[in-house]
Design an enzyme around this catalytic site. Structure first.
Site, PDB file in Angstrom:
ATOM      1  N   GLU A   1     -14.289  10.922   6.244  1.00 50.45           N
ATOM      2  CA  GLU A   1     -13.123  11.785   5.903  1.00 50.45           C
ATOM      3  C   GLU A   1     -14.052  13.045   5.808  1.00 50.45           C
ATOM      4  O   GLU A   1     -13.589  14.089   4.889  1.00 50.45           O
ATOM      5  CB  GLU A   1     -12.600  11.439   4.499  1.00 50.45           C
TER       6      GLU A   1
ATOM      7  N   ASP B   1      -7.881   0.719   1.655  1.00 50.60           N
ATOM      8  CA  ASP B   1      -8.162   1.675   0.794  1.00 50.60           C
ATOM      9  C   ASP B   1      -7.239   1.383  -0.394  1.00 50.60           C
ATOM     10  O   ASP B   1      -6.312   1.973  -0.630  1.00 50.60           O
ATOM     11  CB  ASP B   1      -7.700   3.096   1.431  1.00 50.60           C
TER      12      ASP B   1
ATOM     13  N   GLU C   1      -4.110   5.177  -7.606  1.00 49.47           N
ATOM     14  CA  GLU C   1      -3.707   6.113  -6.239  1.00 49.47           C
ATOM     15  C   GLU C   1      -2.456   5.315  -5.641  1.00 49.47           C
ATOM     16  O   GLU C   1      -1.285   5.895  -5.276  1.00 49.47           O
ATOM     17  CB  GLU C   1      -4.746   6.364  -5.409  1.00 49.47           C
TER      18      GLU C   1
HETATM   19  C1  GCV Z   1     -12.570  10.771  -2.846  1.00 51.46           C
HETATM   20  C2  GCV Z   1      -9.184   7.765  -0.157  1.00 51.46           C
HETATM   21  C3  GCV Z   1      -8.475   8.836  -1.060  1.00 51.46           C
HETATM   22  C4  GCV Z   1      -9.105   9.902  -0.993  1.00 51.46           C
HETATM   23  C5  GCV Z   1     -10.798   9.462  -1.510  1.00 51.46           C
HETATM   24  C6  GCV Z   1     -11.289   8.590  -0.504  1.00 51.46           C
HETATM   25  C7  GCV Z   1     -12.580   8.034  -0.983  1.00 51.46           C
HETATM   26  O1  GCV Z   1      -9.002   8.209   1.198  1.00 51.46           O
HETATM   27  O2  GCV Z   1      -7.173   9.155  -0.640  1.00 51.46           O
HETATM   28  O3  GCV Z   1      -8.889  10.993  -2.202  1.00 51.46           O
HETATM   29  O4  GCV Z   1     -11.448  10.536  -1.718  1.00 51.46           O
HETATM   30  O5  GCV Z   1     -10.281   7.336  -0.468  1.00 51.46           O
HETATM   31  O6  GCV Z   1     -12.624   6.809  -1.429  1.00 51.46           O
HETATM   32  O7  GCV Z   1     -13.738   8.629  -0.417  1.00 51.46           O
END
Ligand code: GCV
Length: 651
Positions: A268, A347, A375
């Site tokens: 990411e 996720d 989340e």
């Molecule tokens: C910390 C998901 C979440 C992100 C998070 C990522 C991760 O994509 O939406 O906010 O980033 O996981 O676990 O690194």
């Protein structure tokens, strides 16, 4: 508003200890912590604590005759109204003390027993996604639903170490022994914690240390460039290696018991070894080498996938990514490098299969990552107790006879759900997720329901007897209820892009993030079979690969994760997919309404402030559940044209 909530350690739970005479034997900072706890309880309730051998009902004994010992087990013995805890390591004594607290009167009065307790998993860690500086989109805590950070505020350490110590105490009482204090997405301010701002981390470590908790730090792979001014962060470059060695030596000077680094690399948008044509093992081993002289560990995250995917390309499957990236590297990671794997391949959805990476890398130490912060499970506005989901994950056997809990040799990790909210977790009942994580990390095969009862008994203190049945009714099935009114049959997502709260069925359908459901007029789901799909099902060992490969053998709850099926497909439950979608969404909302009634009936039984907070949140949960129901049901009614066989209103 009153002060900070005591969570599962209200004064009341110390009464059985505080009214008795205790002898504590041993020395050292952790023994002093236990002594301090005993002294405070006795001051409240009239008992006595002594360091000298005297008449007593409770004996806590550290047998340090073999020198310093980091072991965490203890022996607990009870008989004739007395209890004894013996440990060879100070952490064991601390955990033995909290064991007695949990048992309450029963610690002294039950049938004679002699039990030995030790954690099944050595590292039981919370990862904080706390930003030092407020991020313009993610705020102070990324995916945080409990206010600001306990550690950081507007670019600086908060300095409220009392609150940090109180947090450490809560964590120790449920067995957690490590905390990573900053976000894995490392922005500039966080990056500097590694170097010139390490003193701020050392302060946190000082607050955690008396509770047996080691401090870990998330670092950026690009640190040699952004902090060291080097031209490269190439893991095989000698200057880069020297830079990490020197930086880590300084960290260790500031924090002698430093736990190690957490790294999100080539994920990411975070920098990583790919830029230099190197592998994840090269990257992890660079940091492992720097930490090795001090006994530290690098936790290298396996959450690596292409987030710039072309949604029209049906061959690329995000679920495959971690396995595809990492299994070829099995055996190449250093002994103090741990690969940290999210429990599912996507996720942290409300329902996912277990990641096929777990069990597929016998030559690598794996840690399994769970998400306590909600989340995708209601963002601490909805009641969603995750114990049953985690328990299913930890008991799952990728191979016959080896469960996920056993394969997590490198530790169990959860993304923390706390903040500076007076209730710690925003939703007061979300405290149970934190507690449950700690207890499951200690014993992954423990009954989740037993842990919930334990949490209720502690948290509701004197009110517990009256409140227990109602609280249990609200919480025990809440994860399945949440599943019912959100994305169906394991297909996942369908959330609002960005903040991930509330329904948006096609929110990610035509986006680069790789999270699709492929609904059309005929059917829904992702074909991940080997025969006709992305081949993901084949990443499992033979037993599960066969189960997931066909529509006939795939469990209902994961059907749309593994297969694209017509709306009229009949599930093992006997219902068609479309009718299942309608029914579960109506049921989910009804169950929330029922949980709300249960909670309302506890007015006057539980603490009024806590009651009011939860009651208010139930208003939002019900609103949101209805919104989910109506959007999902209407979406699939319009796509399929199939009416609800029970004739309910779907627009
Ligand atoms: C910390 C998901 C979440 C992100 C998070 C990522 C991760 O994509 O939406 O906010 O980033 O996981 O676990 O690194």
């Amino acid at each position: 508003m009153r002060g900070v909530d005591p969570a599962w350690l209200p004064d009341e739970v110390f009464r059985p200890i505080g009214t008795r005479r205790t002898v504590i034997r041993g020395s050292g900072p952790l023994v002093d912590t236990v002594h301090g706890e005993l002294a405070a309880a006795c001051a409240r309730y009239g008992g006595a604590v002594s360091r000298e051998p005297e008449a007593h009902e409770l004996l806590l004994e550290l047998d340090g005759s073999l020198g310093p010992d980091d072991s965490e087990g203890f022996t607990y013995e009870r008989g004739a109204g007395r209890a004894t805890v013996t440990a060879s390591g100070a952490r064991g004594l601390l955990y033995g003390f909290f064991h007695v607290v949990r048992l309450g009167e029963e610690a002294f009065l039950g049938e004679p027993v002699r039990e030995t307790h030790r954690p099944a998993v050595g590292l039981r860690m919370l990862d904080h996604w706390d930003n030092v500086a407020v991020h313009p989109v993610m705020g102070q805590v990324e995916r945080g639903y409990a206010g600001g950070s306990l550690f950081w505020e507007d670019g600086r350490a908060r300095g409220d170490l009392e609150r940090v110590a109180a947090y450490g105490r809560l964590l120790a009482s449920c067995g957690i022994n490590a905390v990573a204090v900053n976000n894995v997405n490392v922005h500039e301010a966080e990056a500097r914690l590694l170097t010139d701002r390490i003193g701020e981390v050392a302060e946190l470590a000082r607050a955690f240390r008396p509770y047996g908790i080691r401090t870990h730090l998330s670092v950026t792979f690009a640190a040699p460039i952004v902090l060291g001014g080097l031209a490269t962060a190439d893991p095989l470059d000698p200057e880069v290696r020297a830079w990490w060695a020197a930086a880590t030596a300084r960290v260790h000077e500031a924090i002698p018991d430093f736990g190690g680094y957490v790294v999100k690399a080539d994920s990411e948008g975070q920098p990583g070894p790919f830029a230099y044509g190197r592998t994840h093992a090269d990257g992890a081993n660079l940091l492992a080498a720097a930490l090795e002289p001090y006994g530290g560990t690098v936790h290298w995250r396996a959450f690596v996938y292409d987030h710039h995917q072309d949604w029209r390309d049906r061959t690329t499957d995000r679920a495959r990514a971690a396995y595809d990236h990492f299994t070829p590297l099995d055996g190449e990671f250093a002994a103090n490098a741990v690969l940290q794997v999210k429990h599912g391949p996507m996720d942290f959805q409300v329902r996912e299969p277990v990641s096929p990476l777990i069990g597929a890398m016998p030559g690598t130490r794996l840690a399994v990552e769970l998400q306590a912060t909600q989340e995708y499970t209601g963002q601490q506005r909805h009641v969603c107790w995750l114990g049953p989901m985690w328990s299913e994950v930890l008991r799952f056997e990728p191979e016959e006879g080896a469960s996920v809990g056993e394969l997590a040799r490198g530790g169990l990790v959860a993304v923390s759900n706390v903040g500076d909210d007076p209730f710690w977790t925003g939703h007061p009942l979300a405290q149970a997720n934190l507690y449950t994580f700690g207890r499951l990390a200690w014993r992954p095969d423990a009954e989740a329901g037993g842990i919930l009862d334990e949490w209720i008994g502690l948290t509701f203190g004197a009110e517990a007897a009256e409140a227990a049945a109602g609280v249990r009714a609200v919480m025990a099935g809440s994860w399945r209820t949440y599943e019912k009114y959100t994305a169906p049959l394991g297909v996942g997502f369908m959330v609002q892009p960005g903040h991930h709260y509330g329904p948006n069925v096609d929110g990610y359908e035509y986006s680069p993030w790789g999270t699709y459901h492929f609904a059309d007029r005929d059917g829904v789901g992702v074909d991940r079979s080997v025969a006709s799909g992305t081949g993901y099902a084949g990443q499992y060992g033979k037993r599960w690969a066969e189960v997931y490969e066909t529509v006939a053998s795939c469990p209902d709850e994961l059907l749309l994760f593994f297969h694209h099926v017509p709306y009229g497909h009949v599930l093992k439950s006997g219902k068609t997919v479309i009718q299942h979608i309608y029914d579960t969404h109506f049921e989910g909302v009804d169950e929330v309404a029922e949980a709300r009634r249960e909670w309302d009936a506890l007015a006057g039984v539980v603490d009024p402030v806590r009651h009011a907070r939860v009651a208010e949140l139930f208003g939002e949960q019900l609103r949101s559940a209805r919104e989910w129901r109506d959007q999902i049901n209407s979406y699939f009614f319009r796509k399929s044209g199939v009416p609800d066989e029970r004739g309910r209103t779907i627009c």
